[in-house]
Design an enzyme around this catalytic site. Structure first.
Site, PDB file in Angstrom:
ATOM      1  N   HIS A  62      -8.301   3.836   3.577  1.00 34.59           N
ATOM      2  CA  HIS A  62      -8.316   4.478   4.591  1.00 34.59           C
ATOM      3  C   HIS A  62     -10.008   4.465   5.236  1.00 34.59           C
ATOM      4  CE1 HIS A  62      -4.333   5.721   4.035  1.00 34.59           C
ATOM      5  NE2 HIS A  62      -4.204   6.404   5.221  1.00 34.59           N
ATOM      6  N   CYS A  93      -4.463  -1.066  -2.182  1.00 35.96           N
ATOM      7  CA  CYS A  93      -4.380   0.402  -2.424  1.00 35.96           C
ATOM      8  C   CYS A  93      -5.276   0.703  -3.553  1.00 35.96           C
ATOM      9  CB  CYS A  93      -2.973   0.898  -2.516  1.00 35.96           C
ATOM     10  SG  CYS A  93      -3.098   3.004  -2.851  1.00 35.96           S
ATOM     11  N   GLU A 126      -5.397   9.696   9.440  1.00 37.73           N
ATOM     12  CA  GLU A 126      -3.932   9.654   9.960  1.00 37.73           C
ATOM     13  C   GLU A 126      -3.715  10.461  11.036  1.00 37.73           C
ATOM     14  OE1 GLU A 126      -0.865   9.199   7.152  1.00 37.73           O
ATOM     15  OE2 GLU A 126      -2.091   7.438   5.985  1.00 37.73           O
ATOM     16  N   ASP A 159       0.902  -1.167   0.012  1.00 36.61           N
ATOM     17  CA  ASP A 159       0.158  -0.096  -0.047  1.00 36.61           C
ATOM     18  C   ASP A 159       0.830   1.421  -0.016  1.00 36.61           C
ATOM     19  OD1 ASP A 159      -2.654   1.457   0.565  1.00 36.61           O
ATOM     20  OD2 ASP A 159      -1.639   2.192   2.150  1.00 36.61           O
ATOM     21  N   SER A 160       0.311   2.317  -0.277  1.00 35.22           N
ATOM     22  CA  SER A 160       1.126   3.599  -0.290  1.00 35.22           C
ATOM     23  C   SER A 160       1.724   3.896   1.004  1.00 35.22           C
ATOM     24  CB  SER A 160       0.282   4.840  -0.650  1.00 35.22           C
ATOM     25  OG  SER A 160      -0.887   4.844  -0.042  1.00 35.22           O
TER      26      SER A 160
HETATM   27  N1  DGL Z   1      -4.193   4.120   0.215  1.00 35.35           N
HETATM   28  C1  DGL Z   1      -4.506   4.861  -0.685  1.00 35.35           C
HETATM   29  C2  DGL Z   1      -5.982   4.567  -1.332  1.00 35.35           C
HETATM   30  O1  DGL Z   1      -6.344   3.511  -1.162  1.00 35.35           O
HETATM   31  C3  DGL Z   1      -4.855   6.311   0.030  1.00 35.35           C
HETATM   32  C4  DGL Z   1      -3.435   7.163   0.576  1.00 35.35           C
HETATM   33  C5  DGL Z   1      -2.806   7.798  -0.509  1.00 35.35           C
HETATM   34  O2  DGL Z   1      -3.215   8.734  -1.003  1.00 35.35           O
HETATM   35  O3  DGL Z   1      -1.842   7.405  -0.953  1.00 35.35           O
HETATM   36  O4  DGL Z   1      -5.918   5.058  -2.347  1.00 35.35           O
END
Ligand code: DGL
Length: 271
Positions: free
Chosen positions: A191, A69, A157, A6-7
């Site tokens: 999130h 993600c 966050e 994930d990011s």
């Molecule tokens: N995890 C990212 C998503 O599901 C959100 C956070 C980001 O912008 O990197 O799109």
């Protein structure tokens, strides 16, 4: 091993769903916390970062890779699926049928990051699935309404889950969707399930919220069941490894809050 990336910390909501469905399986997670957010970056950058993340997981012995993600799934999912030598899952592709089956009136909302919404990937997937259908859904016309909610990720966050400011911001972003009489809303960002209750109360009880993690986990379980050779390779000794590209301690704190367990987090070293 199942490899998940994930990011940043958002993929922990996916880990939670995976762990509750497959408690014995071991997995390795990579969170690109040094370069988060991906949600406002351009497609080429997201593709490059995603390939690096997948290569890192392969170097740690992943036999299957999941992009937990939505931004990655929308913008880099197809290129990863084409180029990886191991089975690949994203959190967008398994969704369409369940979403279309959930809706009764064919009016569906999608919320996500700016890049996800700009890509139209989730919307296109739903429309493609609907146009191939042969009247099996309970509506004749599909209308998909999208909304980017860029402040949700930083609010979550920062732990601003129950704050009145957050409720106001949720209502602000969702005000147009609320007027569209949608009966199904896709939480197309890892999130957002953490704001589930608040989003539900802003939308009212007529909109069913869809958490893509649960649907993706079901698709993975089905795939593993149909591929016993792959299943034989996946270790089942409940060993989870977490790697991040920045500050392991901060990630471990999110692990404690969101998974309700102490996790050991290591700094990823790229070769
Ligand atoms: N995890 C990212 C998503 O599901 C959100 C956070 C980001 O912008 O990197 O799109």
């Amino acid at each position: 091993m199942v490899g998940i990336f994930d990011s940043g910390v958002g993929g922990l909501t996916f880990v939670k769903a995976l762990k509750s469905a497959l408690p014995n399986y071991s997995f390795v997670y990579f969170g690109d916390t040094a370069r988060v957010p991906y949600g406002n970056k351009d497609p080429e950058t997201i593709k490059r970062y995603s390939k690096e993340a997948a290569d890192f997981l392969l170097s740690k012995g992943a036999d299957v890779i999941v992009a937990a993600c939505h931004t990655v799934s929308a913008l880099a999912g197809d290129s990863l699926r084409e180029n990886l030598k191991v089975p690949f899952f994203d959190v967008m592709n398994p969704l369409a049928e369940t979403v279309l089956n959930t809706s009764k009136n064919g009016r569906i909302g999608i919320i996500g990051t700016k890049s996800t919404i700009k890509s139209l990937a989730h919307k296109n997937k739903l429309e493609e699935c609907f146009s191939k259908s042969k009247g099996e859904y309970s509506f004749k016309k599909l209308e998909v309404f999208e909304q980017a909610c860029p402040l949700f990720v930083p609010l979550i966050e920062e732990g601003f889950i129950k704050r009145p400011e957050t409720k106001k911001i949720i209502r602000y972003y969702l005000r147009d969707l609320k007027l569209k009489n949608i009966d199904t809303l896709v939480l197309a960002c890892t999130h957002y399930p953490l704001l589930n209750k608040q989003i539900q109360s802003a939308m009212g009880k007529n909109a069913a919220l869809i958490d893509p993690a649960e649907i993706t986990v079901k698709a993975i379980i089905e795939f593993i069941k149909n591929n016993p050779q792959l299943d034989a390779k996946l270790s089942k000794d409940k060993q989870s490894q977490f790697f991040v590209s920045d500050d392991p301690e901060r990630f471990a704190n999110f692990g404690k809050m969101w998974l309700d367990e102490n996790i050991k987090v290591q700094k990823a070293r790229f070769s």
